[in-house]
Design a protein around this motif. Structure first.
Motif, short mmCIF file in Angstrom:
data_model
loop_
_atom_site.label_atom_id
_atom_site.label_comp_id
_atom_site.label_asym_id
_atom_site.label_seq_id
_atom_site.Cartn_x
_atom_site.Cartn_y
_atom_site.Cartn_z
N ALA A 10 -16.75 -43.77 1.63
CA ALA A 10 -15.52 -42.96 1.66
C ALA A 10 -14.59 -43.37 0.52
CB ALA A 10 -14.82 -43.11 3.00
N ALA A 11 -14.49 -44.68 0.27
CA ALA A 11 -13.64 -45.17 -0.81
C ALA A 11 -14.14 -44.66 -2.17
CB ALA A 11 -13.58 -46.69 -0.80
N VAL A 12 -15.47 -44.67 -2.34
CA VAL A 12 -16.05 -44.17 -3.59
C VAL A 12 -15.77 -42.67 -3.75
CG1 VAL A 12 -18.22 -43.74 -4.82
CG2 VAL A 12 -17.85 -45.93 -3.68
N ALA A 13 -15.92 -41.91 -2.65
CA ALA A 13 -15.64 -40.47 -2.70
C ALA A 13 -14.17 -40.21 -3.02
CB ALA A 13 -16.03 -39.83 -1.37
N THR A 15 -12.21 -42.19 -4.64
CA THR A 15 -12.00 -42.54 -6.05
C THR A 15 -12.43 -41.40 -6.96
OG1 THR A 15 -12.38 -44.88 -5.55
CG2 THR A 15 -12.57 -44.20 -7.86
N GLY A 16 -13.55 -40.76 -6.61
CA GLY A 16 -14.02 -39.63 -7.40
C GLY A 16 -13.03 -38.48 -7.40
N ASN A 21 -8.60 -35.55 -10.13
CA ASN A 21 -7.20 -35.08 -10.16
C ASN A 21 -6.50 -35.53 -11.44
OD1 ASN A 21 -7.50 -33.91 -7.65
ND2 ASN A 21 -6.62 -35.64 -6.53
N ILE A 22 -6.74 -36.77 -11.84
CA ILE A 22 -6.12 -37.29 -13.07
C ILE A 22 -6.67 -36.55 -14.29
CG2 ILE A 22 -5.91 -39.33 -14.54
CD1 ILE A 22 -5.93 -41.02 -11.98
N LEU A 263 -4.49 -41.42 -7.46
CA LEU A 263 -5.73 -42.15 -7.21
C LEU A 263 -5.71 -42.82 -5.83
CD1 LEU A 263 -8.41 -42.89 -8.58
CD2 LEU A 263 -7.31 -44.96 -9.45
N GLY A 264 -4.56 -43.37 -5.47
CA GLY A 264 -4.46 -44.12 -4.21
C GLY A 264 -4.52 -43.24 -2.98
#
Length: 287
Positions: A10-13, A15-16, A21-22, A263-264
């Protein structure tokens, strides 16, 4: 912690999603100006100084309406920003729709470029199914909506002043939009003031012709003098609605993406969803 792989996934997803978004973030320049609302025409010219008693008499005789304590011209300015009146003026003078939708305008043929989409394509069928309107050429309604969202008015804390701003990826366009909206809206309200003053003067002149009592005639004459003063002020080239405290200034560099939020937040939301899913599955198994 047998499910820690799910949290990690989930954290990797997240982050993606954050990185995407950035990547899609469009930096914008900020054009801003600080203004002070001008005094209302009625409250300054008719309710101050020695005119107060005159106004009271005029109101008692039905010659003058109740004077508002709110700054009506400034409220008009805020409403006009997203109005069809202002949109029509800006389009006729500056062809601003063609600037906003530059990629959709065919300058050589002087027409809008309709997006290519087959009638029976999956996209068109989906639009019909969900009752989404077909594409239309940009018009005054869309321009008024755009201006209402693009031009922001914010009251400064612990101050009677306001900040008006426009954000856009094109530095010069942001400055251009802010300047013409302020200028044209101010001129439009000035013109409305002139028409209102003329109508009031005509009304007082008509009443003066039919008035018999000397006291009433003196009040009418005094009111006419005040309205003539209004007409003189209205016909000047000075700004009618807003006094400029700080002229238009455009930021030297565009804004940057808020990395912590962009990102967060996706990472945090993804982890929370994963934890909730793990808790649900664990509780179900215990039952």
């Amino acid at each position: 912690w047998r499910w820690k792989w799910l949290v990690l996934l989930a954290a990797v997803a997240g982050t993606g999603v954050g990185v995407r978004n950035i990547e899609k973030f469009v930096p914008t320049y900020r054009a801003s100006m600080i203004v002070a609302p001008g005094n209302t025409r009625d409250s300054v010219s008719l309710s101050s100084g020695g005119a107060a008693n005159l106004v009271s008499l005029g109101q008692s005789l039905g010659m003058v309406g109740q004077i508002s304590t709110t700054n009506i011209p400034f409220e008009q300015f805020k409403v006009l920003i997203s109005s069809m009146q202002l949109a029509k003026i800006l389009q006729e003078k500056y062809q601003i729709l063609q600037m906003i939708h530059l990629k959709s305008w065919d300058e050589a043929n002087k027409r809008w470029i309709k997006p290519a989409m087959l009638k029976d394509s999956l996209g068109m069928r989906a639009r019909r199914y969900f009752h989404v309107n077909d594409w239309q050429e940009p018009g005054l309604e869309s321009l008024a909506t755009y201006l209402g969202g693009a031009v922001q008015i914010k009251k400064l804390l612990k101050s009677p002043f306001y900040e008006i701003s426009v954000n856009h990826s094109d530095r010069e366009f942001a400055e251009f939009v802010l300047k013409i909206v302020h200028s044209e809206a101010d001129q439009l309200i000035s013109e409305q003031d002139r028409k209102k003053t003329i109508a009031r003067r005509r009304y007082l002149e008509e009443r003066l012709e039919t008035a018999q009592l000397a006291e009433v005639r003196s009040i009418l004459l005094a009111l006419l003098v005040k309205f003539e003063q209004d007409a003189t002020l209205t016909n000047t080239d000075a700004p009618n609605v807003l006094s400029i405290i700080e002229p238009v200034h455009v930021s030297g560099q565009p804004n940057e993406p808020a990395f912590l939020r962009m990102l967060g937040m996706p990472i945090g939301v993804a982890i929370i969803i994963a934890m909730a899913l793990i808790a649900t599955v664990t509780a179900y198994r215990h039952e």
